[in-house]
Design an enzyme around this catalytic site. Structure first.
Site, PDB file in Angstrom:
ATOM      1  N   ARG A 147      32.110  75.881  99.755  1.00 12.22           N
ATOM      2  CA  ARG A 147      33.360  75.914 100.494  1.00 12.22           C
ATOM      3  C   ARG A 147      33.703  77.334 100.936  1.00 12.22           C
ATOM      4  O   ARG A 147      34.279  77.555 101.984  1.00 12.22           O
ATOM      5  CB  ARG A 147      34.523  75.324  99.682  1.00 12.22           C
ATOM      6  CG  ARG A 147      34.468  73.812  99.498  1.00 12.22           C
ATOM      7  CD  ARG A 147      33.589  73.354  98.371  1.00 12.22           C
ATOM      8  NE  ARG A 147      33.716  74.107  97.157  1.00 12.22           N
ATOM      9  CZ  ARG A 147      34.533  73.771  96.139  1.00 12.22           C
ATOM     10  NH1 ARG A 147      35.234  72.679  96.215  1.00 12.22           N
ATOM     11  NH2 ARG A 147      34.577  74.508  95.048  1.00 12.22           N
TER      12      ARG A 147
ATOM     13  N   LYS B  59      31.069  86.522  93.537  1.00 10.87           N
ATOM     14  CA  LYS B  59      30.084  85.931  94.464  1.00 10.87           C
ATOM     15  C   LYS B  59      30.794  85.105  95.531  1.00 10.87           C
ATOM     16  O   LYS B  59      30.282  84.935  96.637  1.00 10.87           O
ATOM     17  CB  LYS B  59      29.019  85.144  93.715  1.00 10.87           C
ATOM     18  CG  LYS B  59      29.499  83.897  92.964  1.00 10.87           C
ATOM     19  CD  LYS B  59      29.645  82.658  93.820  1.00 10.87           C
ATOM     20  CE  LYS B  59      30.451  81.592  93.117  1.00 10.87           C
ATOM     21  NZ  LYS B  59      30.633  80.363  93.909  1.00 10.87           N
TER      22      LYS B  59
ATOM     23  N   ALA C 164      28.349  71.593  93.146  1.00 10.82           N
ATOM     24  CA  ALA C 164      28.642  70.316  92.487  1.00 10.82           C
ATOM     25  C   ALA C 164      27.782  69.161  92.990  1.00 10.82           C
ATOM     26  O   ALA C 164      27.181  68.432  92.192  1.00 10.82           O
ATOM     27  CB  ALA C 164      30.128  69.991  92.656  1.00 10.82           C
TER      28      ALA C 164
ATOM     29  N   GLY D  80      27.531  79.896  86.918  1.00  6.65           N
ATOM     30  CA  GLY D  80      26.131  79.866  87.342  1.00  6.65           C
ATOM     31  C   GLY D  80      25.986  79.247  88.713  1.00  6.65           C
ATOM     32  O   GLY D  80      26.978  78.901  89.358  1.00  6.65           O
TER      33      GLY D  80
ATOM     34  N   SER E 269      35.768  68.018  92.833  1.00  5.26           N
ATOM     35  CA  SER E 269      34.314  67.852  92.878  1.00  5.26           C
ATOM     36  C   SER E 269      33.639  68.428  91.641  1.00  5.26           C
ATOM     37  O   SER E 269      32.701  67.826  91.100  1.00  5.26           O
ATOM     38  CB  SER E 269      33.718  68.423  94.163  1.00  5.26           C
ATOM     39  OG  SER E 269      34.034  69.750  94.289  1.00  5.26           O
TER      40      SER E 269
ATOM     41  N   ARG F 252      46.309  62.310  90.395  1.00  2.60           N
ATOM     42  CA  ARG F 252      46.707  61.125  91.163  1.00  2.60           C
ATOM     43  C   ARG F 252      46.252  59.854  90.451  1.00  2.60           C
ATOM     44  O   ARG F 252      45.050  59.682  90.187  1.00  2.60           O
ATOM     45  CB  ARG F 252      46.092  61.194  92.558  1.00  2.60           C
ATOM     46  CG  ARG F 252      46.782  62.206  93.459  1.00  2.60           C
ATOM     47  CD  ARG F 252      46.129  62.277  94.821  1.00  2.60           C
ATOM     48  NE  ARG F 252      44.798  62.879  94.767  1.00  2.60           N
ATOM     49  CZ  ARG F 252      43.734  62.391  95.396  1.00  2.60           C
ATOM     50  NH1 ARG F 252      43.815  61.276  96.090  1.00  2.60           N
ATOM     51  NH2 ARG F 252      42.570  63.008  95.307  1.00  2.60           N
TER      52      ARG F 252
HETATM   53  N1  NAI Z   1      32.737  72.468  93.479  1.00  2.00           N
HETATM   54  C1  NAI Z   1      31.815  73.254  92.975  1.00  2.00           C
HETATM   55  O1  NAI Z   1      30.628  73.197  93.386  1.00  2.00           O
HETATM   56  C2  NAI Z   1      32.163  74.205  91.891  1.00  2.00           C
HETATM   57  C3  NAI Z   1      33.475  74.585  91.651  1.00  2.00           C
HETATM   58  N2  NAI Z   1      33.755  75.481  90.664  1.00  2.00           N
HETATM   59  C4  NAI Z   1      35.117  75.884  90.396  1.00  2.00           C
HETATM   60  O2  NAI Z   1      35.833  74.785  89.858  1.00  2.00           O
HETATM   61  C5  NAI Z   1      37.233  74.926  90.137  1.00  2.00           C
HETATM   62  C6  NAI Z   1      37.745  73.614  90.703  1.00  2.00           C
HETATM   63  O3  NAI Z   1      37.076  73.436  91.944  1.00  2.00           O
HETATM   64  P1  NAI Z   1      36.693  72.043  92.567  1.00  2.00           P
HETATM   65  O4  NAI Z   1      36.687  70.943  91.595  1.00  2.00           O
HETATM   66  O5  NAI Z   1      35.478  72.249  93.332  1.00  2.00           O
HETATM   67  O6  NAI Z   1      37.928  71.907  93.572  1.00  2.00           O
HETATM   68  P2  NAI Z   1      38.376  70.652  94.384  1.00  2.00           P
HETATM   69  O7  NAI Z   1      39.177  71.143  95.506  1.00  2.00           O
HETATM   70  O8  NAI Z   1      37.221  69.760  94.634  1.00  2.00           O
HETATM   71  O9  NAI Z   1      39.310  69.881  93.342  1.00  2.00           O
HETATM   72  C7  NAI Z   1      40.416  70.456  92.744  1.00  2.00           C
HETATM   73  C8  NAI Z   1      41.126  69.382  91.931  1.00  2.00           C
HETATM   74  O10 NAI Z   1      42.306  69.939  91.383  1.00  2.00           O
HETATM   75  C9  NAI Z   1      43.410  69.130  91.783  1.00  2.00           C
HETATM   76  N3  NAI Z   1      44.557  69.991  91.978  1.00  2.00           N
HETATM   77  C10 NAI Z   1      44.936  70.659  93.073  1.00  2.00           C
HETATM   78  N4  NAI Z   1      46.077  71.336  92.836  1.00  2.00           N
HETATM   79  C11 NAI Z   1      46.404  71.060  91.557  1.00  2.00           C
HETATM   80  C12 NAI Z   1      47.475  71.399  90.748  1.00  2.00           C
HETATM   81  N5  NAI Z   1      48.464  72.185  91.181  1.00  2.00           N
HETATM   82  N6  NAI Z   1      47.492  70.936  89.498  1.00  2.00           N
HETATM   83  C13 NAI Z   1      46.521  70.141  89.030  1.00  2.00           C
HETATM   84  N7  NAI Z   1      45.476  69.765  89.769  1.00  2.00           N
HETATM   85  C14 NAI Z   1      45.426  70.218  91.019  1.00  2.00           C
HETATM   86  C15 NAI Z   1      43.001  68.450  93.062  1.00  2.00           C
HETATM   87  O11 NAI Z   1      43.741  67.273  93.258  1.00  2.00           O
HETATM   88  C16 NAI Z   1      41.535  68.179  92.779  1.00  2.00           C
HETATM   89  O12 NAI Z   1      41.394  67.013  92.014  1.00  2.00           O
HETATM   90  C17 NAI Z   1      37.355  76.117  91.101  1.00  2.00           C
HETATM   91  O13 NAI Z   1      37.767  77.234  90.388  1.00  2.00           O
HETATM   92  C18 NAI Z   1      35.926  76.310  91.611  1.00  2.00           C
HETATM   93  O14 NAI Z   1      35.648  77.663  91.937  1.00  2.00           O
HETATM   94  C19 NAI Z   1      32.780  76.011  89.889  1.00  2.00           C
HETATM   95  C20 NAI Z   1      31.470  75.655  90.063  1.00  2.00           C
HETATM   96  C21 NAI Z   1      31.063  74.726  91.077  1.00  2.00           C
HETATM   97  O1  13P Z   2      30.718  77.980  92.517  1.00  2.68           O
HETATM   98  C1  13P Z   2      30.039  77.292  93.234  1.00  2.68           C
HETATM   99  C2  13P Z   2      28.564  77.213  93.112  1.00  2.68           C
HETATM  100  O2  13P Z   2      28.134  77.832  91.947  1.00  2.68           O
HETATM  101  C3  13P Z   2      30.663  76.498  94.311  1.00  2.68           C
HETATM  102  O3  13P Z   2      30.868  77.332  95.381  1.00  2.68           O
HETATM  103  P1  13P Z   2      32.043  77.006  96.386  1.00  2.68           P
HETATM  104  O4  13P Z   2      33.318  77.036  95.598  1.00  2.68           O
HETATM  105  O5  13P Z   2      31.968  78.049  97.450  1.00  2.68           O
HETATM  106  O6  13P Z   2      31.776  75.623  96.931  1.00  2.68           O
END
Ligand code: NAI
Ligand code: 13P
Length: 377
Positions: free
Chosen positions: A266, A202, A151, A147, A22, A44
């Site tokens: 999450r 946080k 997403a 920040g 995301s 994928r």
């Molecule tokens: N979603 C949000 O609102 C925000 C997320 N973040 C940070 O961004 C980072 C990624 O989070 P999201 O995109 O939200 O997670 P997510 O769960 O939505 O997506 C993670 C992605 O990484 C892939 N993935 C999983 N295991 C993997 C592996 N072993 N190797 C390569 N790819 C793999 C998944 O298939 C998926 O495409 C986290 O550290 C999160 O804290 C930061 C700010 C906002």
């Molecule tokens: O980092 C985030 C907002 O800034 C997203 O928070 P979560 O990973 O708890 O969804």
């Protein structure tokens, strides 16, 4: 910060985003809407195909259309060829393994920005530290973006601010210019430690908020946790060399408010399930997306102990995760564990002297550790 006008960014920068979850997908839209040509690497092939052909990522961002200047591939070599900027957004615990594989594919000299908010289990390293040690590159090439950045809100183009941090102000400015558009504004700083730890910590406080929400406690409890949680976050980050003002900025208080208040979070959601009585194992099984806070609790508490930082809220969260504390019993402990009498609040002095309280406490702890013959990590 007015030096930003001197920084030169190519007219249509070629940017690669590693990770199509995301946040990676949303950030690719932020970058494309800021004028970049973006290639997303998805593990994928079917997801890469959906992004490339339908300009959608329906599992992670239902209803969101991606700009035509976003494309995707599952071939990481192709994704990285010709990149002028690289952004990384995969779960923190998988960063090292992925970097080892793609180390040689990252073009020479390009800035690499972490979008991740976790610390590595086992080493306790921040994501920028993992980037630096595995890729063996100059920290001046590394940035982190953090920040209040839920997403889905950003994917819907709701106005949002973020902060880009690098040891090199020039790198922070170059990255911030690429990561800015009409609805997303990136500020800059050079406090990588404070910025990164803000994003990590946080998450733990948001889990605590979710827990008390799940139990059914109200706004007083949550406000108490947010306020005392910020003290814990600040003490911890300052003990590791972060600046207290960073923790009262976008990457600290800003993100704490967004994450603690939103059902989109999450971490907050995972906490709520725990508060409703689900076990840690059940919560992990039910989560479709990454809740970084769950994996970061243990390394954060180890790091806190090494510096003698007291983190009662984070400790209670870890006890709930371990099943040794009933979520209903969490409230009396959340703001202090100290039963030796009333504790000074310590937020006023920190505010009045611009964070001097946290700095003084860090110095005091260091002195105490020396006196007792212990060394910080
Ligand atoms: N979603 C949000 O609102 C925000 C997320 N973040 C940070 O961004 C980072 C990624 O989070 P999201 O995109 O939200 O997670 P997510 O769960 O939505 O997506 C993670 C992605 O990484 C892939 N993935 C999983 N295991 C993997 C592996 N072993 N190797 C390569 N790819 C793999 C998944 O298939 C998926 O495409 C986290 O550290 C999160 O804290 C930061 C700010 C906002
Ligand atoms: O980092 C985030 C907002 O800034 C997203 O928070 P979560 O990973 O708890 O969804």
């Amino acid at each position: 910060m007015s030096r930003a006008s001197k920084v030169v960014v190519p007219p249509r920068p070629r940017v690669t985003v590693l990770g199509a979850g995301s946040w990676g997908t949303t950030f690719s839209k932020v970058l494309a809407d800021g004028g970049a040509d973006v290639t997303v690497w998805a593990r994928r092939p079917e997801l890469a195909k959906e992004i490339r052909e339908a300009k959608r990522n329906s599992d992670y961002l239902p209803g969101v259309n991606l700009p035509p200047t976003v494309t995707a591939t599952s071939d990481v070599g192709r994704a990285l060829a010709d990149a002028q900027f690289v952004f990384v957004s995969i779960p923190s615990q998988s960063l090292r393994g992925n970097l080892v594989e793609l180390k040689t594919l990252i073009p020479e000299g390009v800035p690499i920005t972490s979008l991740m908010k976790g610390v590595e289990k086992g080493t306790g390293l921040r994501m920028s530290e993992v980037l630096e040690s595995v890729l063996e590159i100059d920290p001046d090439r590394i940035a982190v973006a953090s920040g209040p950045n839920l997403a889905l809100e950003i994917a819907k183009e709701q106005p949002t601010a973020a902060v880009v941090s690098s040891a090199s102000l020039e790198t922070a400015e170059r990255v911030a210019m690429v990561a800015t558009n009409r609805y997303f504004r990136s500020f800059v700083n050079t406090d990588v430690i404070g910025t990164e730890f803000g994003g990590v910590l946080k998450n733990l406080i948001a889990v605590a908020i979710g827990i008390v929400d799940g139990v059914g406690y109200g706004e007083n409890t949550k406000a108490s946790i947010i306020t005392r949680g910020l003290v814990e976050m600040t003490d911890f980050a300052v003990a590791y060399g972060g600046h207290p003002e960073t923790l009262s900025g976008l990457a600290g208080l800003g993100d704490l408010i967004a994450t603690s208040g939103s059902s989109l979070s999450r971490n907050n959601t995972a906490g709520r399930l725990l508060g409703q009585g689900y076990s840690f194992a059940d919560v992990v099984k039910s989560m479709q997306q990454t809740a970084e806070g769950l994996a970061s609790v243990a390394p954060v508490l180890t790091l806190a102990e090494a510096k003698g930082v007291d983190m009662p809220i984070c400790r209670q969260v870890s006890q709930v995760l371990a099943g040794t504390l009933d979520p209903r019993d969490i409230a009396p402990h959340l703001t202090t564990d100290d039963d030796s009498g009333p504790q000074g609040e310590r937020t006023l002095d920190a505010k009045q002297d611009h964070g001097g309280g946290a700095v003084r406490r860090a110095l005091q702890r260091a002195l105490d550790q020396l006196r007792h013959g212990r060394r910080g990590a």
